[in-house]
Design an enzyme around this catalytic site. Structure first.
Site, mmCIF file in Angstrom:
data_model
loop_
_atom_site.group_PDB
_atom_site.id
_atom_site.type_symbol
_atom_site.label_atom_id
_atom_site.label_comp_id
_atom_site.label_asym_id
_atom_site.label_seq_id
_atom_site.Cartn_x
_atom_site.Cartn_y
_atom_site.Cartn_z
ATOM 1 N N GLY A 66 1.152 -1.431 0.237
ATOM 2 C CA GLY A 66 0.279 0.054 -0.154
ATOM 3 C C GLY A 66 0.895 1.383 0.279
ATOM 4 N N CYS B 138 -12.598 1.683 -28.944
ATOM 5 C CA CYS B 138 -13.899 1.659 -29.338
ATOM 6 C C CYS B 138 -14.717 2.299 -27.841
ATOM 7 C CB CYS B 138 -14.623 1.179 -29.850
ATOM 8 S SG CYS B 138 -13.868 1.375 -31.782
HETATM 9 C C1 PLP Z 1 -2.599 -5.988 -4.468
HETATM 10 C C2 PLP Z 1 -2.039 -6.193 -2.927
HETATM 11 C C3 PLP Z 1 -1.236 -5.628 -2.387
HETATM 12 C C4 PLP Z 1 -0.538 -4.514 -2.528
HETATM 13 O O1 PLP Z 1 -0.251 -3.594 -3.281
HETATM 14 P P1 PLP Z 1 0.484 -2.264 -2.960
HETATM 15 O O2 PLP Z 1 -0.568 -0.960 -2.938
HETATM 16 O O3 PLP Z 1 0.422 -2.074 -4.953
HETATM 17 O O4 PLP Z 1 1.616 -1.875 -2.224
HETATM 18 C C5 PLP Z 1 -0.507 -6.387 -1.164
HETATM 19 N N1 PLP Z 1 -1.152 -7.101 -0.281
HETATM 20 C C6 PLP Z 1 -1.984 -8.035 -0.814
HETATM 21 C C7 PLP Z 1 -3.059 -8.582 -0.206
HETATM 22 C C8 PLP Z 1 -2.327 -7.310 -2.240
HETATM 23 O O5 PLP Z 1 -3.812 -7.226 -2.484
#
Ligand code: PLP
Length: 429
Positions: free
Chosen positions: A238, A356
């Site tokens: 995240g 499109c």
């Molecule tokens: C998508 C995801 C991540 C990575 O998220 P980022 O925002 O790209 O760092 C990490 N853990 C889980 C479980 C995810 O689904």
């Protein structure tokens, strides 16, 4: 840090001229910087060095096996969301013993495959899933390592489509229900309760929601450690990145520029390490976007210009099928000419693709340096959730992908041919 900058009048990735690269390999073309990916990995690993920390790259952000191989060589683990991703990780030289398996709908086939390969942990998103894993592990005569993904019900303050840690989201087990879920899972004969996981959302631009979530879940982690001897706590991915004015910082170290820009690793580790260290557990991080987002661009050519009564459209040869973030998440990507603009002439334009759909745009009403038909432009920060979300919609072949290492350009995925488009299709006799 990233490695895209103007040099001698043309945009470069590391020491490679992107004008020549695009002329040689055609457009649309994804280009990734090896140095940037490695820098991001090492920066995060250094920030967390006081912890027993495993960085599990979120494979779904960019799953090209050459990219996975770079990270595997650095010692990374992988967070996977499907059996297909586990297959890729192993083809890339990754260690299944460092893989965590997320996802709300793991099927019997996927569970069997992951058990056979010996993954580190199933990060389970429901009790039904754990019962299913228990049953399959029993048939195989093995014990399956699991963690529950807890939904801590904190607001990640990001876009609605990438918020995952509120109780209204489909992900994880509600915070108020998860203790009982552990108690029941611990009774199952073929389950080994190994950890706790959470992931509250993507593209977080402040550290506060992470702090809030860790503070909320920390006491539960301690309880689970003493009750069930769990080994790890995963705080998910995240970490947000810079999508605006990203080129301005050039090769300067934007992570330390801070101030309302991206979340820096310094801020992230400074706040989180003191909260995590006392837990005395293995800490897992699952960054995706942070690792690869700013490490990639999408090169494309302006095909036509169209003047309307209210708008000027620059129509490019890349479409929403190649990069869907603008229309799916209202994602902003900086767009720059590959040839360095000599003057200050700008225009207010819509950058649109050939597909499109009215949703097929990269920028709307944006002031950009003037570009002409035949000019190349670069859509920046396209290394995460870019190619991996591409489709063949409108029967458009997938672009090629290139990994730059200094002056060397490695084709890490060939452009699809028309024959590739119909591979596997048959007309009934
Ligand atoms: C998508 C995801 C991540 C990575 O998220 P980022 O925002 O790209 O760092 C990490 N853990 C889980 C479980 C995810 O689904």
């Amino acid at each position: 840090m990233h490695s895209f900058r103007y040099q001698g009048g043309s945009l470069h990735c590391e020491d490679t001229n992107l004008e020549s690269l695009a002329r040689e390999h055609g457009t649309p073309l994804y280009v990734y910087s090896k140095a940037t990916i490695l820098d991001h990995y090492r920066r995060l690993a250094a920030g967390m060095s006081e912890l027993d920390c495993l960085i599990c790259f979120a494979t779904k952000a960019n799953s090209n096996i050459a990219v996975l191989n770079l990270l595997a060589e650095e010692g990374a683990g992988f967070d996977i969301v499907s059996a297909g991703e586990l297959f890729r990780v192993e083809k890339a030289g990754g260690d299944p013993g460092k893989c965590t398996f997320a996802g709300v709908a793991k099927t019997r086939k996927e569970i069997e495959y992951a058990l056979d390969r010996g993954i580190f942990s199933f990060n389970a998103e429901s009790e039904a899933e754990v019962r299913h894993i228990n049953e399959i592990a029993g048939e195989k005569g093995v014990k399956a390592p699991i963690a529950f993904r807890v939904n801590p019900n904190v607001d990640a303050k990001t876009h609605a489509k990438i918020t995952t840690g509120k109780s209204g989201n489909k992900f994880g087990v509600d915070f108020d229900l998860v203790r009982d879920a552990y108690a029941r899972a611990a009774e199952l004969p073929n389950i080994e309760v190994r950890g706790l996981q959470m992931h509250i959302g993507s593209q977080l631009t402040t550290v506060n929601p992470f702090v809030e979530a860790v503070e909320k879940v920390g006491p539960l982690v301690e309880e689970l450690k003493s009750n069930y001897g769990i080994e790890f706590f995963s705080i998910g991915g995240g970490i947000g990145i810079v999508y605006e004015d990203s080129l301005d910082s050039g090769d300067l170290d934007w992570w330390s520029q801070g101030q309302n820009r991206a979340l820096t690793i310094e801020q992230y580790s400074e706040k989180l390490v003191p909260l995590l260290k006392p837990l005395g557990l293995k800490i897992i991080l699952e960054p995706g976007r942070y690792m690869v987002g700013n490490a990639g661009v999408l090169l494309t050519e302006v095909v036509y210009e169209k003047q309307g009564t209210t708008k000027t459209f620059k129509i490019i040869d890349a479409g929403m099928n190649d990069l869907i973030r603008p229309t799916l998440y209202e994602g902003h990507h900086d767009i720059v000419p590959v040839k360095e603009p000599s003057g200050t002439k700008t225009e207010i334009v819509d950058i649109v693709g050939p597909v499109c759909e009215s949703g097929d745009f990269f920028a709307q009403n944006r002031e950009l340096p003037s570009v002409d038909e035949g000019d190349l432009i670069a859509v920046l920060s396209a290394g995460a959730y870019g190619f991996v979300m591409a489709s063949n919609y409108n029967s458009r072949p997938f672009p090629a992908e290139i990994l730059i290492d200094g002056e060397t350009a490695h084709v890490i995925r060939a452009r699809q041919s028309f024959d590739d488009l119909i591979a596997g299709e048959t007309i009934p006799a």
